[in-house]
Design a protein around this motif. Sequence first.
Motif, short mmCIF file in Angstrom:
data_model
loop_
_atom_site.label_atom_id
_atom_site.label_comp_id
_atom_site.label_asym_id
_atom_site.label_seq_id
_atom_site.Cartn_x
_atom_site.Cartn_y
_atom_site.Cartn_z
N TRP A 1 121.88 34.14 107.57
CA TRP A 1 121.75 32.69 107.38
C TRP A 1 122.19 32.26 105.97
CZ3 TRP A 1 120.00 28.81 110.73
CH2 TRP A 1 119.58 29.25 111.99
N ALA A 2 121.99 33.12 105.01
CA ALA A 2 122.33 32.77 103.62
C ALA A 2 123.82 32.44 103.46
CB ALA A 2 121.94 33.90 102.68
N ASP B 1 115.22 24.79 110.62
CA ASP B 1 114.49 24.59 109.36
C ASP B 1 113.64 25.81 109.01
OD1 ASP B 1 115.64 22.12 109.13
OD2 ASP B 1 113.86 20.99 109.71
N ASN B 2 112.98 26.39 110.01
CA ASN B 2 112.13 27.56 109.77
C ASN B 2 112.99 28.76 109.34
OD1 ASN B 2 109.83 26.14 110.44
ND2 ASN B 2 109.81 26.83 112.56
N MET C 1 115.91 28.68 107.83
CA MET C 1 116.43 28.46 106.47
C MET C 1 115.33 28.68 105.44
SD MET C 1 119.03 25.24 106.90
CE MET C 1 120.57 25.42 107.80
N ALA C 2 114.11 28.27 105.77
CA ALA C 2 113.00 28.51 104.85
C ALA C 2 112.75 30.01 104.70
CB ALA C 2 111.75 27.80 105.36
N ALA C 3 112.83 30.74 105.82
CA ALA C 3 112.62 32.20 105.75
C ALA C 3 113.72 32.88 104.97
CB ALA C 3 112.55 32.77 107.17
N ALA C 4 114.93 32.32 105.01
CA ALA C 4 116.05 32.89 104.26
C ALA C 4 116.12 32.36 102.83
CB ALA C 4 117.36 32.58 104.99
N ASP C 5 115.13 31.55 102.44
CA ASP C 5 115.09 30.94 101.11
C ASP C 5 116.37 30.14 100.85
OD1 ASP C 5 113.88 30.30 98.72
OD2 ASP C 5 114.68 32.04 97.65
N LEU C 6 116.74 29.37 101.87
CA LEU C 6 117.99 28.62 101.83
C LEU C 6 117.68 27.13 101.83
CD1 LEU C 6 121.11 28.66 102.03
CD2 LEU C 6 120.85 28.73 104.52
N ALA C 7 118.05 26.43 100.76
CA ALA C 7 117.84 24.98 100.66
C ALA C 7 119.13 24.29 101.06
CB ALA C 7 117.43 24.60 99.24
#
Length: 305
Positions: free
Chosen positions: A183-184, A205-206, A208-214
Amino acid sequence: MNITIRQLEVFAAAARAPSFTQAAGMLGISQPALSETIRRIEQELGVRLFERTTRKVALTADGRALAGLAEEVVRDVRSGLRDIAERGARRPRIAIALLPSIASAILPQAVAGLRAQYPEAEVSVFDVLHERAAALVEEGVADLAVTMRPVGDTLAFEPLGADRMHLITSRGHPLAGRTPLAWAALAPFAFVALARTTSVRRMVDNAMAAADLALVPRYEVEQIPSAVALVASGLGITALPELTFAMFPRKGVAVRPLQAPLVARGLGLITRAGRELSPAAAALAAAVRAAFRAAGITPGTAPPR
């Protein structure tokens, strides 16, 4: 005037039988109950239907007139109810609620499977978002639903399989490919997101949050085909579960599995807890299971790439 079909049925039997006792026996009721029914009909009509003596009862002129009418009404009602029951057996009505992607990918084969057993079945389809699908079953509007696990304990959930998230790009995009992608890697590119009310948006959204991706979406749309149209035009990328692929043409886009994290939505059958499905609805549920298996989606597994 309030005379019921059952009262007319009792009167018709009394008019045919030699005595009230025999009529009561044919009907499976007591003789006093039969006599009370006759008394209530006479009171409602304001006429005497039987001449009673110590030795026998006989129909009055009004009684003979009502006897013919009662026989006709009872016969017609029985015939009509029998026709409705037979028609219901041949043409049952079933209501099913599904996510739009499931309606596109799974429903056609499931309904085809149902037709083999109930060729005249009438199927009402609600292709709606997750919360509404679950609510329709809870409210008794739909017999069953195919969506994600609901909250609460009023609905039963039977897992059917997991639907893995994939990246959708234009064919010439730098991220187009076949191997799994983290995802990053999405960070530098314009992203096309679905509305926040959708289950797909929550999954994205979940992840991206798990991948620390804003990642702030460049575009936000309501419908999956709209998102894919933007992607096919080279205006951005998006992420969708595999079963949504039936909703849009694959020409002009490339599909690539996403991982790190690997995200999949668990899908299953929703029914009312403690409530048995009708035979036709149970047949449709079995056809849905078979359609999931045919698609390579089984409980505890992700769909094949």
